[in-house]
Design an enzyme around this catalytic site. Structure first.
Site, short mmCIF file in Angstrom:
data_model
loop_
_atom_site.label_atom_id
_atom_site.label_comp_id
_atom_site.label_asym_id
_atom_site.label_seq_id
_atom_site.Cartn_x
_atom_site.Cartn_y
_atom_site.Cartn_z
N ARG A 272 0.85 -1.20 0.00
CA ARG A 272 0.00 0.00 0.00
C ARG A 272 0.88 1.24 0.00
O ARG A 272 1.95 1.24 0.62
CB ARG A 272 -0.86 -0.04 1.26
CG ARG A 272 -1.92 0.98 1.37
CD ARG A 272 -2.83 0.71 2.58
NE ARG A 272 -3.69 -0.44 2.28
CZ ARG A 272 -4.01 -1.38 3.18
NH1 ARG A 272 -3.55 -1.32 4.41
NH2 ARG A 272 -4.80 -2.37 2.83
N ASN B 79 -0.65 -1.28 13.33
CA ASN B 79 -0.13 -2.31 12.45
C ASN B 79 1.09 -2.96 13.08
O ASN B 79 2.03 -2.26 13.44
CB ASN B 79 0.32 -1.69 11.12
CG ASN B 79 -0.80 -1.05 10.35
OD1 ASN B 79 -1.68 -1.74 9.86
ND2 ASN B 79 -0.78 0.27 10.27
N ASP C 281 4.58 -4.68 6.46
CA ASP C 281 3.33 -4.95 7.19
C ASP C 281 3.22 -6.46 7.44
O ASP C 281 3.34 -7.25 6.52
CB ASP C 281 2.15 -4.46 6.34
CG ASP C 281 0.83 -4.69 7.02
OD1 ASP C 281 0.39 -5.86 7.07
OD2 ASP C 281 0.22 -3.71 7.48
N ASP D 63 0.47 -8.02 8.84
CA ASP D 63 -0.93 -8.46 8.87
C ASP D 63 -1.65 -8.25 10.20
O ASP D 63 -2.78 -7.80 10.19
CB ASP D 63 -1.07 -9.94 8.48
CG ASP D 63 -0.30 -10.29 7.23
OD1 ASP D 63 -0.48 -9.60 6.22
OD2 ASP D 63 0.49 -11.24 7.27
N ASP E 36 -3.19 -6.68 13.33
CA ASP E 36 -3.57 -5.30 13.62
C ASP E 36 -4.32 -5.25 14.94
O ASP E 36 -4.92 -6.24 15.37
CB ASP E 36 -4.49 -4.75 12.52
CG ASP E 36 -3.86 -4.82 11.14
OD1 ASP E 36 -2.77 -4.26 10.97
OD2 ASP E 36 -4.47 -5.43 10.24
N ASP F 284 -7.20 -9.77 12.24
CA ASP F 284 -6.46 -10.42 11.14
C ASP F 284 -5.49 -11.52 11.59
O ASP F 284 -4.49 -11.77 10.91
CB ASP F 284 -5.73 -9.38 10.29
CG ASP F 284 -6.68 -8.34 9.70
OD1 ASP F 284 -7.83 -8.71 9.41
OD2 ASP F 284 -6.27 -7.19 9.54
N GLU G 42 -5.31 -14.04 8.78
CA GLU G 42 -4.48 -13.56 7.67
C GLU G 42 -2.99 -13.68 8.02
O GLU G 42 -2.17 -14.07 7.18
CB GLU G 42 -4.84 -12.10 7.36
CG GLU G 42 -4.10 -11.52 6.18
CD GLU G 42 -4.45 -10.06 5.91
OE1 GLU G 42 -3.84 -9.50 4.99
OE2 GLU G 42 -5.30 -9.48 6.62
#
Length: 176
Positions: free
Chosen positions: A23, A87, A103, A105, A107, A120, A123
């Site tokens: 991102r 994060n 990052d 994943d 959070d 997450d 994830e």
């Protein structure tokens, strides 16, 4: 090492463990930049996802990055208070006028009353297996979840009363 000056417009780039871009925040005003700390402010900034989709942030935010901690914290200023999105990530690094981090994943969303939810985890487990996170990274990240929860409960760092408000006031001085 080049560190942008306060008032500079920087980009923030988030990557995944495999090196792929995750991102990009197009424009953040740097409020404090040192080797160990990056604090920025943005409002209605363009964000580009790895698949090319774009969106614009909805509210003013103060972003906190530290080179000694495996997390970063975004305080989003809303009508009913400050919400935080944390994060779990690598410590940040400067690359010219770009602040970069990986990052991981996991959070934590923190509400104005300082209650929180860990997000997450599924994830994280999927990407940990797919991208072969080393065991030491897994250990560091889980330790930093606990450190971050301690910061939340103790109202430390960006969770301290007036932290976000004071940095937001500084951000407004650059928006004339």
């Amino acid at each position: 090492m080049f560190i942008p000056k306060a008032g500079s417009k920087i980009q923030i780039h988030s990557y995944k463990h495999n090196g792929n871009i995750h991102r990009v925040w197009e424009e953040t005003t740097l409020l404090k930049g040192t080797r160990t700390v990056g604090i920025g402010g943005n409002d209605r900034t363009l964000v580009t996802e790895s698949d090319g989709r774009t969106w614009i942030t909805r509210e003013p935010a103060i972003c906190y990055f530290h080179a000694d901690h495996w997390f970063n914290i975004i305080g989003m200023i809303r009508q009913d208070g400050v919400y935080y999105y944390c994060n779990l990530s690598s410590p940040f690094a400067w690359d010219g006028g770009v602040l970069k981090y990986i990052d991981y994943d996991l959070d934590i969303k923190v509400f104005p009353d300082m209650t929180y939810n860990i997000l997450d985890e599924d994830e994280y487990e999927l990407h940990r297996r797919e991208m072969n996170y080393p065991e030491e990274i897994d250990y560091i990240l889980k330790k930093n979840v606990n450190d971050l929860i301690h910061w939340i409960r103790q109202r430390k760092g960006p969770f301290a009363p007036d932290f976000v408000d004071n940095w937001y006031e500084r951000f407004l001085t650059y928006r004339s």
